[in-house]
Scaffold this active site. Sequence first.
Site, PDB file in Angstrom:
ATOM      1  N   ASP A 199     -11.550  35.888  -6.342  1.00 18.36           N
ATOM      2  CA  ASP A 199     -11.890  34.647  -5.629  1.00 18.36           C
ATOM      3  C   ASP A 199     -13.261  34.186  -6.111  1.00 18.36           C
ATOM      4  O   ASP A 199     -13.924  34.891  -6.900  1.00 18.36           O
ATOM      5  CB  ASP A 199     -11.900  34.866  -4.096  1.00 18.36           C
ATOM      6  CG  ASP A 199     -11.556  33.598  -3.299  1.00 18.36           C
ATOM      7  OD1 ASP A 199     -12.198  32.558  -3.526  1.00 18.36           O
ATOM      8  OD2 ASP A 199     -10.643  33.661  -2.453  1.00 18.36           O
ATOM      9  N   GLY A 225     -14.630  34.989  -9.767  1.00 22.87           N
ATOM     10  CA  GLY A 225     -14.248  34.090 -10.862  1.00 22.87           C
ATOM     11  C   GLY A 225     -13.538  32.867 -10.321  1.00 22.87           C
ATOM     12  O   GLY A 225     -13.235  32.796  -9.130  1.00 22.87           O
ATOM     13  N   PHE A 227     -10.136  30.529 -10.840  1.00 21.68           N
ATOM     14  CA  PHE A 227      -8.815  30.625 -11.468  1.00 21.68           C
ATOM     15  C   PHE A 227      -8.519  29.449 -12.393  1.00 21.68           C
ATOM     16  O   PHE A 227      -7.527  29.469 -13.098  1.00 21.68           O
ATOM     17  CB  PHE A 227      -7.689  30.900 -10.473  1.00 21.68           C
ATOM     18  CG  PHE A 227      -7.647  30.083  -9.202  1.00 21.68           C
ATOM     19  CD1 PHE A 227      -7.657  28.700  -9.207  1.00 21.68           C
ATOM     20  CD2 PHE A 227      -7.520  30.744  -7.979  1.00 21.68           C
ATOM     21  CE1 PHE A 227      -7.563  27.978  -8.033  1.00 21.68           C
ATOM     22  CE2 PHE A 227      -7.435  30.027  -6.782  1.00 21.68           C
ATOM     23  CZ  PHE A 227      -7.456  28.638  -6.812  1.00 21.68           C
ATOM     24  N   HIS A 245      -0.295  25.272  -2.897  1.00 24.81           N
ATOM     25  CA  HIS A 245      -0.195  24.007  -2.132  1.00 24.81           C
ATOM     26  C   HIS A 245      -1.509  23.222  -2.094  1.00 24.81           C
ATOM     27  O   HIS A 245      -1.515  22.053  -1.748  1.00 24.81           O
ATOM     28  CB  HIS A 245       0.393  24.234  -0.726  1.00 24.81           C
ATOM     29  CG  HIS A 245      -0.531  24.825   0.277  1.00 24.81           C
ATOM     30  ND1 HIS A 245      -0.285  24.759   1.642  1.00 24.81           N
ATOM     31  CD2 HIS A 245      -1.703  25.497   0.150  1.00 24.81           C
ATOM     32  CE1 HIS A 245      -1.257  25.363   2.294  1.00 24.81           C
ATOM     33  NE2 HIS A 245      -2.122  25.821   1.422  1.00 24.81           N
TER      34      HIS A 245
HETATM   35  C1  LIG Z   1      -6.096  28.428   1.350  1.00 28.23           C
HETATM   36  S1  LIG Z   1      -7.049  29.825   0.922  1.00 28.23           S
HETATM   37  C2  LIG Z   1      -5.840  31.108   0.804  1.00 28.23           C
HETATM   38  C3  LIG Z   1      -6.376  32.474   1.135  1.00 28.23           C
HETATM   39  C4  LIG Z   1      -5.385  33.628   1.126  1.00 28.23           C
HETATM   40  N1  LIG Z   1      -4.744  33.790  -0.142  1.00 28.23           N
HETATM   41  C5  LIG Z   1      -4.357  33.492   2.222  1.00 28.23           C
HETATM   42  O1  LIG Z   1      -3.203  33.175   1.965  1.00 28.23           O
HETATM   43  O2  LIG Z   1      -4.712  33.700   3.398  1.00 28.23           O
HETATM   44  C6  LIG Z   1      -7.430  29.459  -0.751  1.00 28.23           C
HETATM   45  C7  LIG Z   1      -8.329  30.475  -1.416  1.00 28.23           C
HETATM   46  O3  LIG Z   1      -8.501  30.084  -2.791  1.00 28.23           O
HETATM   47  C8  LIG Z   1      -9.848  30.300  -3.136  1.00 28.23           C
HETATM   48  N2  LIG Z   1     -10.201  29.422  -4.270  1.00 28.23           N
HETATM   49  C9  LIG Z   1     -10.352  28.090  -4.246  1.00 28.23           C
HETATM   50  N3  LIG Z   1     -10.657  27.641  -5.472  1.00 28.23           N
HETATM   51  C10 LIG Z   1     -10.701  28.731  -6.275  1.00 28.23           C
HETATM   52  C11 LIG Z   1     -10.943  28.914  -7.653  1.00 28.23           C
HETATM   53  N4  LIG Z   1     -11.214  27.869  -8.459  1.00 28.23           N
HETATM   54  N5  LIG Z   1     -10.889  30.175  -8.153  1.00 28.23           N
HETATM   55  C12 LIG Z   1     -10.617  31.233  -7.353  1.00 28.23           C
HETATM   56  N6  LIG Z   1     -10.367  31.116  -6.024  1.00 28.23           N
HETATM   57  C13 LIG Z   1     -10.409  29.879  -5.503  1.00 28.23           C
HETATM   58  C14 LIG Z   1     -10.612  29.966  -1.896  1.00 28.23           C
HETATM   59  O4  LIG Z   1     -11.906  30.516  -1.917  1.00 28.23           O
HETATM   60  C15 LIG Z   1      -9.712  30.574  -0.816  1.00 28.23           C
HETATM   61  O5  LIG Z   1     -10.023  31.900  -0.552  1.00 28.23           O
END
Ligand SMILES: C[S@@+](CC[C@H](N)C(=O)[O-])C[C@H]1O[C@@H](n2cnc3c(N)ncnc32)[C@H](O)[C@@H]1O
Length: 336
Positions: A199, A225, A227, A245
């Site tokens: 994350d 990092g 994604f 989503h």
């Molecule tokens: C909607 S949350 C989902 C969290 C978890 N997977 C769940 O289902 O409960 C989205 C996650 O994606 C992470 N995120 C957003 N942009 C990101 C990026 N560019 N690289 C890595 N993680 C990212 C956010 O920090 C967050 O923890």
Amino acid sequence: MSEPRIDHIMQIGLGFWASKTLLSAVEMELFTELAKHPEDLHTLQGRLGLHPRSARDFLDALVALGLLQRRDGKYSNTASTDLFLDKGKPSYIGGMLEMANQRLYGFWNHLTTALRTGEQQNESKGGGAGLFAALYADPARLKQFLGAMTGISHGANLAIAAKFPWAKYKTAVDVGTAQGDLVVQAALANPNIAGIGFDLAEVGPIFEDYVAHNGLSSRVEFRPGSFFEDPLPRADVVMMGHILHDWNLEEKKALVRKAYDAVPSGGALIVYESIIDDDRSKNAFGLLMSLNMLIETPGGFDYTGADCMSWMKEAGFRETRVEHLTGPDSMVVGIK
Ligand SMILES: C[S@@+](CC[C@H](N)C(=O)[O-])C[C@H]1O[C@@H](n2cnc3c(N)ncnc32)[C@H](O)[C@@H]1O
């Protein structure tokens, strides 16, 4: 055609009455208070700082809604509110409701604007930082958001930990892991699994606290990092919960391709969230979640199992399937 009825229309149209009553009760920590012991009206009125005009109607409305019980003049939690809405218990899922109360309730007031313009209606309305940058600029909001994610995901995480054939694999990476509940539950239920939570760097300390709290620091680690900018850590299983989503179609497909590159032949991608039924007529929660993505993101939307399997096939996954998890949530599995 069924008989015309007004009750269904009115229940939905005025559903915000019940919704906000529950959200205010969570905000005032009523269920946490009652988890200690049942209380009478007078004591609760003082403890919660309720006006005499509101107290009785507020508490009795919660009784009528099936969220409290009242016996011999004393209010107590139901089995469900005691387990899930007492902040003192690890099973607390109120984080999502706290966030709904503080953020989404107000933003959804602008749904009509979002429907007409296609533009997000949250902190990032009118441009500016994206959802995550806006959330993460404030440490309290970051913590609340990550806790909310655990609340909404925990049931599905337990189901994935139990249902997926983990015995075939050794390593798993949870991409966009937030607090890390998915990789934690997978590792707790499957001692053969070593896990990584991937994350944005700001999430690291909150993830590490959660992993330590679950006694998994030796088997589950954090990798910072982005994604979109970095390759995903390599693992036998890549997991993405409530990730796709948030993003538009091109971004979704790019993430699926990155997952394909990160797993070996025979490896798996698990995508899960409130996957919409292929006919787009039954999973109301999934469809409303997609409207929530309209409010929250510039291009995000929820999708059907058939949509997700087609992106997986396009990326090269040879086998795909959809499996129901719990409530509105399903997982889509791709095997390389
Ligand atoms: C909607 S949350 C989902 C969290 C978890 N997977 C769940 O289902 O409960 C989205 C996650 O994606 C992470 N995120 C957003 N942009 C990101 C990026 N560019 N690289 C890595 N993680 C990212 C956010 O920090 C967050 O923890």
